[in-house]
Design a protein around this motif. Structure first.
Motif, PDB file in Angstrom:
ATOM      1  N   UNK A 163       0.831  -1.115  -0.040  1.00 28.85           N
ATOM      2  CA  UNK A 163      -0.059   0.159  -0.061  1.00 28.85           C
ATOM      3  C   UNK A 163       0.740   1.101   0.005  1.00 28.85           C
ATOM      4  N   UNK A 164       0.139   2.393  -0.156  1.00 30.94           N
ATOM      5  CA  UNK A 164       1.244   3.766  -0.227  1.00 30.94           C
ATOM      6  C   UNK A 164       2.108   3.770   1.118  1.00 30.94           C
ATOM      7  N   UNK A 165       1.768   3.461   2.088  1.00 34.45           N
ATOM      8  CA  UNK A 165       2.529   3.728   3.198  1.00 34.45           C
ATOM      9  C   UNK A 165       3.740   2.628   3.346  1.00 34.45           C
ATOM     10  N   UNK A 166       3.472   1.471   3.031  1.00 34.94           N
ATOM     11  CA  UNK A 166       4.440   0.448   3.010  1.00 34.94           C
ATOM     12  C   UNK A 166       5.455   0.744   2.073  1.00 34.94           C
ATOM     13  N   UNK A 167       5.176   1.112   0.773  1.00 34.11           N
ATOM     14  CA  UNK A 167       6.009   1.346  -0.367  1.00 34.11           C
ATOM     15  C   UNK A 167       6.847   2.693   0.100  1.00 34.11           C
ATOM     16  N   UNK A 168       6.396   3.506   0.803  1.00 33.71           N
ATOM     17  CA  UNK A 168       7.114   4.625   1.131  1.00 33.71           C
ATOM     18  C   UNK A 168       8.203   4.383   2.269  1.00 33.71           C
ATOM     19  N   UNK A 169       7.791   3.380   3.027  1.00 35.27           N
ATOM     20  CA  UNK A 169       8.689   2.806   4.294  1.00 35.27           C
ATOM     21  C   UNK A 169      10.106   2.329   3.637  1.00 35.27           C
TER      22      UNK A 169
END
Length: 157
Positions: free
Chosen positions: A149-155
């Motif tokens: 998801x966007x949050x996991x990818x940004x991490x």
């Protein structure tokens, strides 16, 4: 990554008369077939028939599997699609991989300002292999795509 690699070698050559009808169907002009033409054809189609199969494969090749910076796909790809029953027999994995390697080589040698090829493969490969991040977070029994998801990818970027 679980993609089948095998089958008939992919060749973009053949007799021009074999693809004349397909070139006419998909309004091939000069350098190739416009991706927009394929998109419109697919949208207007009922989703069946050989022409739909050809349009769909060309669109997939031009936008996901072997994209370039051009808004066209070469008419030479039509040689692969004359016999729609043989589409599943071609070795698409090796073909797309070799096109990706060729695009990376051109980019690295400054022959191209844009990186072409199947960038989706590079993204999936990266997310599957970076520090075993997903195995630690989600367990190795689940495919990593479930965690995206966007949050996991940004991490991990």
């Amino acid at each position: 990554m679980g993609v089948h690699d095998g089958g008939l070698s992919v060749s973009l050559s053949g007799q021009p008369e074999n693809i004349a009808t397909l070139k006419e169907t998909f309004k091939c002009a000069g350098r190739g077939i416009a991706i927009k033409t394929l998109e419109d054809f697919i949208k207007q189609s009922d989703g069946s028939g050989n022409d739909f199969k050809v349009a769909f494969i060309l669109f997939a090749l031009a936008t996901v599997l072997c994209p370039s910076s051009a808004t066209l796909i070469s008419a030479s790809f039509l040689h692969l699609l004359v016999d729609t029953n043989a589409i599943k027999e071609h070795n698409w994995a090796s073909f797309c991989y070799s096109r990706l390697v060729m695009a990376i080589s051109k980019f690295k040698s400054n022959e191209s300002a844009h990186l072409g090829g199947c960038l989706l493969f590079l993204q999936i490969f990266y997310f599957q292999n970076v520090e075993n991040y997903y195995n630690n977070q989600w367990g190795s029994s689940l495919p990593p795509v479930l965690a995206w998801n966007d949050e996991e990818i940004k991490k991990i970027m």
